[in-house]
Scaffold this motif. Structure first.
Motif, PDB file in Angstrom:
ATOM      1  N   GLY A 129      -7.776   0.860  -7.733  1.00 41.22           N
ATOM      2  CA  GLY A 129      -7.048   0.458  -6.673  1.00 41.22           C
ATOM      3  C   GLY A 129      -7.934   0.131  -5.581  1.00 41.22           C
ATOM      4  N   VAL A 130      -7.530  -0.036  -4.337  1.00 40.56           N
ATOM      5  CA  VAL A 130      -8.492  -0.272  -3.109  1.00 40.56           C
ATOM      6  C   VAL A 130      -7.811   0.492  -1.880  1.00 40.56           C
ATOM      7  CG1 VAL A 130      -9.545  -1.842  -1.725  1.00 40.56           C
ATOM      8  CG2 VAL A 130      -8.794  -2.616  -4.122  1.00 40.56           C
TER       9      VAL A 130
ATOM     10  N   PHE B 218      -3.586   3.024   0.409  1.00 42.75           N
ATOM     11  CA  PHE B 218      -4.175   2.379  -0.645  1.00 42.75           C
ATOM     12  C   PHE B 218      -3.411   1.394  -1.147  1.00 42.75           C
ATOM     13  CE2 PHE B 218      -2.966   4.543  -4.726  1.00 42.75           C
ATOM     14  CZ  PHE B 218      -2.190   5.481  -4.185  1.00 42.75           C
ATOM     15  N   GLN B 219      -3.917   0.361  -2.039  1.00 40.58           N
ATOM     16  CA  GLN B 219      -3.147  -0.566  -2.938  1.00 40.58           C
ATOM     17  C   GLN B 219      -3.453   0.020  -4.277  1.00 40.58           C
ATOM     18  OE1 GLN B 219      -5.023  -4.228  -2.053  1.00 40.58           O
ATOM     19  NE2 GLN B 219      -3.778  -4.609  -0.596  1.00 40.58           N
TER      20      GLN B 219
ATOM     21  N   ARG C  30      -8.323   5.841  -9.550  1.00 39.54           N
ATOM     22  CA  ARG C  30      -9.291   5.809  -9.210  1.00 39.54           C
ATOM     23  C   ARG C  30      -9.198   4.532  -8.087  1.00 39.54           C
ATOM     24  NH1 ARG C  30     -14.066   5.528 -13.680  1.00 39.54           N
ATOM     25  NH2 ARG C  30     -12.876   3.408 -13.814  1.00 39.54           N
ATOM     26  N   CYS C  31     -10.154   4.422  -7.095  1.00 41.39           N
ATOM     27  CA  CYS C  31     -10.060   3.531  -6.102  1.00 41.39           C
ATOM     28  C   CYS C  31     -11.505   2.895  -5.439  1.00 41.39           C
ATOM     29  CB  CYS C  31      -9.073   4.012  -4.941  1.00 41.39           C
ATOM     30  SG  CYS C  31      -7.576   3.790  -5.441  1.00 41.39           S
ATOM     31  N   HIS C  32     -11.617   1.764  -5.305  1.00 36.77           N
ATOM     32  CA  HIS C  32     -12.666   1.226  -4.450  1.00 36.77           C
ATOM     33  C   HIS C  32     -12.254   1.366  -3.030  1.00 36.77           C
ATOM     34  CE1 HIS C  32     -15.086  -0.576  -7.644  1.00 36.77           C
ATOM     35  NE2 HIS C  32     -13.724  -1.514  -8.107  1.00 36.77           N
ATOM     36  N   PHE C  33     -13.150   1.325  -2.013  1.00 39.43           N
ATOM     37  CA  PHE C  33     -12.557   1.314  -0.838  1.00 39.43           C
ATOM     38  C   PHE C  33     -13.236   0.259   0.021  1.00 39.43           C
ATOM     39  CE2 PHE C  33     -15.652   4.661  -1.715  1.00 39.43           C
ATOM     40  CZ  PHE C  33     -16.755   4.454  -1.087  1.00 39.43           C
ATOM     41  N   ARG C  34     -12.468  -0.094   0.884  1.00 41.66           N
ATOM     42  CA  ARG C  34     -13.148  -1.382   1.995  1.00 41.66           C
ATOM     43  C   ARG C  34     -14.338  -0.783   2.378  1.00 41.66           C
ATOM     44  NH1 ARG C  34      -8.507  -4.775   2.754  1.00 41.66           N
ATOM     45  NH2 ARG C  34      -8.328  -5.449   0.432  1.00 41.66           N
TER      46      ARG C  34
ATOM     47  N   THR D 154       0.905  -1.340   0.084  1.00 39.52           N
ATOM     48  CA  THR D 154      -0.136  -0.052   0.057  1.00 39.52           C
ATOM     49  C   THR D 154       0.784   1.051   0.177  1.00 39.52           C
ATOM     50  OG1 THR D 154      -0.334   0.162   2.327  1.00 39.52           O
ATOM     51  CG2 THR D 154      -1.861  -1.144   1.408  1.00 39.52           C
ATOM     52  N   GLU D 155       0.247   2.424  -0.385  1.00 41.43           N
ATOM     53  CA  GLU D 155       0.939   3.610  -0.546  1.00 41.43           C
ATOM     54  C   GLU D 155       0.112   4.714   0.399  1.00 41.43           C
ATOM     55  OE1 GLU D 155       2.367   5.505  -4.085  1.00 41.43           O
ATOM     56  OE2 GLU D 155       1.970   3.588  -5.061  1.00 41.43           O
ATOM     57  N   ALA D 156       0.881   5.786   0.743  1.00 44.73           N
ATOM     58  CA  ALA D 156      -0.005   6.646   1.375  1.00 44.73           C
ATOM     59  C   ALA D 156      -0.491   7.699   0.483  1.00 44.73           C
ATOM     60  CB  ALA D 156       0.786   7.446   2.445  1.00 44.73           C
TER      61      ALA D 156
END
Ligand SMILES: Nc1nc2c(ncn2[C@@H]2O[C@H](COP(=O)(O)OP(=O)(O)OP(=O)(O)O)[C@@H](O)[C@H]2O)c(=O)[nH]1
Ligand SMILES: [Zn+2]
Length: 347
Positions: A96-97, A87-88, A69-73, A43-45
């Motif tokens: 990403g997530v 995020f990944q 663009r990311c999904h999120f948990r 993961t990255e900040a």
């Protein structure tokens, strides 16, 4: 078998069992550690730069300008623009997530459709409160913004825009209004978005901060954003195109990088920032000049309206507090009931 041998044998068994237990615990911890490493390892900040309902856009801290663009948990709370996250990055063409959220330093909140206060931006540390000769400014409105900023823990800066419209007739009134606030150590910046004056001072106020413009409709917030960050106007269009989500994306909060460091967050929800769901003592605590007087009145339950020995009125009589501020406090206090009922009307 002697008693002594038995004891030794027992001890040996106990040791054995204990050692096995320790070993199992060690292996379990190892597995847990590697799970966490799997989770956070790649993961990255980053920082949330835009929000589209089920997805967010994240800018990697290590690569400013690059937005993914990311999904999120599903276990995460509602993410908002300005949130600092881990995020990944997307592995191939996908999204990403976001897997973790850092605690928010500040939250700017407003009521949702049901009247519940919801965060709309996170980690703001500077609020640029814009006013102008037109629409005619009032210290009551400025007080409302200032109190809201104080209560949110966000440092306010007043911006007198449309300085080009301040002629000899208006000058004394505007000077008096500004003095009310400079006397309270609130910074005031004079600017004109159309004449491009005061922009250096505004840039300096933005640099290194996470800031937002607020103020009445028509005071020139968009004009200032465009004058300061010409790329912001372009970015809004490009973003709605890229997300493929059409026009309504422009009504969600956006985050823009400030040259030289810092970010500017802009959205209609933030622009309508105000005082929501507070009671009178809380209002008082947002008045930096009146707050230290709370509890100093002769009567412990002083309403500050009619009692003798009221510390607020005494401070005005002594010239330590401007009468206009106390007047505004009372007028705003009268409106707090209206604010408690949600004033939000859906667009
Ligand atoms: N004379 C003068 N006009 C300005 C200045 N800044 C903005 N205006 C004008 O004021 C009007 C309103 O400006 P906007 O930037 O749309 O105001 P806003 O605060 O973003 O308004 P909302 O989007 O409704 O919140 C426009 O007609 C601008 O051209 C200025 O510095 N001087
Ligand atoms: Zn009192």
């Amino acid at each position: 078998m002697s008693k002594r041998q038995l004891n030794r044998r027992q001890r040996w068994r106990i040791d054995k069992i204990q050692n096995e237990r320790l070993e199992r615990a060690r292996r379990r911890q190892q597995r847990l550690d590697s799970d966490v490493a799997d989770e956070l390892g790649d993961t990255e900040a980053g920082r949330v730069t835009a929000h589209y309902g089920s997805k967010v856009e994240v800018e990697a801290q290590a690569r400013p300008g690059e937005r993914l663009r990311c999904h999120f948990r599903a276990t995460l709370p509602q993410l908002v623009v300005g949130d600092l996250v881990f995020f990944q990055p997307p592995r191939s063409a996908g999204d990403g997530v976001v897997v973790a959220l850092e605690p928010r330093r500040t939250e700017l909140r407003r009521p949702d459709f049901y009247g519940n206060l919801k965060p709309v931006a996170a980690n703001l540390d500077r609020l640029l409160i814009v006013f102008a000769p037109l629409p005619v400014p009032s210290s009551q409105l400025l007080d409302r913004y200032l109190v809201a900023a104080e209560l949110s823990g966000i440092a306010p800066v007043l911006v007198l825009n449309k300085a080009d419209l301040v002629d000899d007739v208006l000058r004394p009134y505007m000077d008096e209004l500004c003095k009310l606030y400079t006397d309270l150590d609130y910074p005031v910046i004079e600017a004109s978005a159309t004449e491009a004056t005061g922009l250096d001072a505004l840039r300096a106020a933005l640099t290194g901060h996470c800031a937002a413009f607020v103020g009445q409709s028509g005071v020139g917030k968009s004009s200032l954003v465009n004058a300061l960050l010409p790329e912001a106007a372009l970015a809004i269009g490009a973003l709605s195109e890229r997300s493929g989500l059409g026009q309504h994306t422009t009504t969600t909060a956006q985050l823009f990088d400030v040259p030289g460091g810092g970010v500017l967050i802009d959205s209609p929800g933030i622009r309508e920032f105000g005082l929501w769901h507070i009671d009178e003592p809380t209002l008082l605590s947002g008045y930096t000049d009146l707050a230290p007087l709370a509890g100093r009145c002769r009567f412990r339950n002083c309403s500050h309206r009619h009692e003798p020995g009221c510390a607020l009125h005494q401070a005005v009589a002594d010239g330590r507090v401007a009468e206009e501020r106390l007047d505004n406090f009372f007028r705003i206090a009268e409106t707090l009931d209206d604010d408690t009922r949600a004033r939000y009307t859906p667009a």
